[in-house]
Design a protein around this motif. Structure first.
Motif, PDB file in Angstrom:
ATOM      1  N   ASP A  19      -4.670   4.130   0.927  1.00 52.38           N
ATOM      2  CA  ASP A  19      -5.573   3.331   0.179  1.00 52.38           C
ATOM      3  C   ASP A  19      -6.009   2.110   1.121  1.00 52.38           C
ATOM      4  OD1 ASP A  19      -4.116   3.408  -2.062  1.00 52.38           O
ATOM      5  OD2 ASP A  19      -1.925   3.000  -1.408  1.00 52.38           O
ATOM      6  N   LEU A  30       0.874  -0.851   0.155  1.00 47.70           N
ATOM      7  CA  LEU A  30      -0.288   0.137  -0.011  1.00 47.70           C
ATOM      8  C   LEU A  30       0.418   1.355  -0.131  1.00 47.70           C
ATOM      9  CD1 LEU A  30      -2.480  -0.781   2.480  1.00 47.70           C
ATOM     10  CD2 LEU A  30      -2.345  -1.816   0.047  1.00 47.70           C
ATOM     11  N   LYS A  31       0.857   2.282  -0.897  1.00 52.43           N
ATOM     12  CA  LYS A  31       1.354   3.353  -0.990  1.00 52.43           C
ATOM     13  C   LYS A  31       0.542   4.086   0.609  1.00 52.43           C
ATOM     14  CE  LYS A  31       0.980   3.130  -5.535  1.00 52.43           C
ATOM     15  NZ  LYS A  31       1.010   4.338  -7.177  1.00 52.43           N
ATOM     16  N   SER A  58      -9.692   2.089   1.200  1.00 51.80           N
ATOM     17  CA  SER A  58     -11.013   2.370   0.251  1.00 51.80           C
ATOM     18  C   SER A  58     -11.068   0.773   0.675  1.00 51.80           C
ATOM     19  CB  SER A  58      -9.356   3.128  -1.517  1.00 51.80           C
ATOM     20  OG  SER A  58      -9.152   4.259  -0.458  1.00 51.80           O
TER      21      SER A  58
END
Length: 488
Positions: free
Chosen positions: A34, A29-30, A37
């Motif tokens: 993220d 995940l950045k 979501s």
């Protein structure tokens, strides 16, 4: 700026060829956006001490508050997954009362003087679950059994196990040992593991920390942090990277190659920085090195008393638990303690926290290692009781004790070795404890530089490696000249 700690999402799914096994796929995940979501409404964030679990939840709550403050609909507001939430509650589990009731705690920890009644909040959360985000910090900081015993509506246990507020998004943080227990309540958690800094993140952090320094100094700091496997490994942990940067603020500074020395240096530097900022120029009003060490030991005695309470050891104290108000004030002045004031119900409460649990364990090690020299029997008694509890939560305490004095290290290694020889590593919980004890004895030998103690241990039954070796674990394993294996 987005947090640069990296996250790995772990989603569980059945193996089609073997329905009894569970497979996991890992998705990098950045950022936390993220994570928000994803469709699932229960997210379990796992990481060990120092990786920033609490900081991450505070960052989420802060970013949401900033969005709420902006009355205009901006592009950032439209794109943020936080914009859909009308209510965000950040609650500390270790501050909760015995019922662990979420709505009770919203009023105790956040809304003590609000005109809205408890029932109004419950009704809103029930009727508008998609607009509510609940952040629960520190499931590992209280005994898991206490959480399980609280089963009324809106209790933490019922919410995490999908019996209440099923459609609200709930995020909970925990160390690995308690995370395994939480998964027994709800195996369908979306798990997010904080894996720390990679090389790119380290460089970015160093540039930000030393933004007022020449770029060449950035390269020097990075070379210092990269000069040994120990330091490279510790640099992945945000708290320790901060400590290393704190230790390199003076030109020509060098980093030690053991975690105990690193903490000692960092604590002394923080102390000097704080004292130069807040104290007058009169020498009599500044702490001598001897007085500072005595202060750390006194704080360590209070820390030990908390750690010995297996039922609720945590990093929160009342002022009365310390010898005096002056001790608390001085601890805050030198940067080891912080004061926190908040409303609990209709009462204003003041608590004292160590700056971080790792600082708490460092202070405790100063007190205990002195005891190992002056009163070995008492040291062994305390250490035996600690080792019979949750060993994972005192890993750094054991390593610090081992790194401070040879005698403390020998006691620690002997006591852990006894427990390894009778450890039950068949059940999942037993295996987790076995691995934890195994790692700590290896790291304690490494921390104490006790190469001479390795030879008589090398033929022991427990000297095998039932876990992946990397970083400090790999370096410690090199003390044993036999070829390590990854099987029990």
């Amino acid at each position: 700026m987005k947090p640069i700690t990296q996250y790995t999402l772990t989603l569980n799914g059945e193996n089609e060829t073997d329905k009894t096994r569970t497979e996991y796929k890992k998705i990098p995940l950045k950022s936390y956006e993220d994570m928000l979501s994803f469709d699932k409404n229960r997210i379990l964030i796992t990481a060990e001490s120092g990786y920033g679990k609490s900081t991450l939840l505070k960052k989420i709550a802060y970013d949401w508050a900033v969005l709420q403050r902006d009355t205009h609909v901006t592009q950032q507001k439209r794109e943020s997954p936080l914009s859909k939430y009308e209510l965000v509650f950040l609650l500390e589990i270790n501050q909760m009362k015995a019922k662990f009731n979420i709505t009770d705690e919203i009023y105790s920890q956040i809304l003590p003087h609000n005109d809205f009644g408890k029932k109004s909040v419950e009704n809103y959360m029930t009727q508008n679950p998609e607009k509510v985000l609940i952040l629960l910090d520190g499931a590992d900081e209280i005994p898991f059994e206490r959480l399980q015993m609280a089963n009324e509506d809106f209790s933490v246990n019922n919410v995490l196990s999908f019996k209440s507020l099923k459609r609200c998004k709930v995020i909970v943080t925990s160390r690995q040992s308690t995370a395994l227990k939480l998964l027994t309540c709800n195996p369908d958690f979306t798990r997010v593991n904080i894996v720390g800094f990679d090389e790119k993140n380290k460089k970015e952090y160093i540039r930000n920390y030393f933004s007022n320094f020449d770029p060449q100094y950035h390269d020097y700091v990075l070379s210092e942090i990269s000069k040994s496997e120990t330091l490279r490994s510790l640099g992945e942990i945000p708290l320790f990277l901060w400590l290393m940067c704190s230790s390199l603020t003076q030109a020509g500074s060098r980093l030690p190659d053991r975690i105990t020395e690193l903490l000692s240096d960092a604590v002394n530097i923080i102390h000097k920085q704080k004292m130069s900022k807040y104290c007058t120029s009169k020498p009599s009003e500044k702490l001598t090195e001897k007085a500072f060490n005595e202060l750390v030991a006194k704080l360590g005695q209070v820390a030990l008393e908390s750690l010995m309470k297996k039922s609720h050891a945590q990093n929160s104290f009342t002022v009365s638990e310390f010898d005096s108000e002056d001790l608390v004030s001085l601890g805050c002045e030198v940067g080891l303690l912080t004061r926190v004031q908040f409303m609990h119900g209709i009462e204003e409460v003041e608590q004292v926290h160590f700056y971080h649990m790792i600082f708490m364990q460092f202070c405790c090690s100063v007190y205990l290692s002195g005891m190992a020299e002056s009163n070995p029997d008492k040291f062994n008694d305390h250490m035996s009781k600690l080792l019979d509890g949750d060993v994972e939560r005192i890993e750094y305490l054991l390593r610090f004790c081992s790194g401070r004095t040879k005698k403390a290290a020998e006691f620690v290694i002997h006591l852990i070795k006894k427990r390894l020889s009778v450890s039950n590593n068949i059940s999942p919980v037993g295996l987790q404890r076995y691995i934890c004890l195994h790692r700590i004895i290896m790291l304690s030998l490494f921390e104490a530089k006790l190469g001479s103690a390795v030879k008589p241990l090398a033929m022991d039954e427990w000297v095998r490696f039932p876990y992946d070796l990397k970083g400090e674990d790999l370096l410690a394993a090199h003390l044993f000249h036999s070829k390590p294996t990854n099987t029990i």
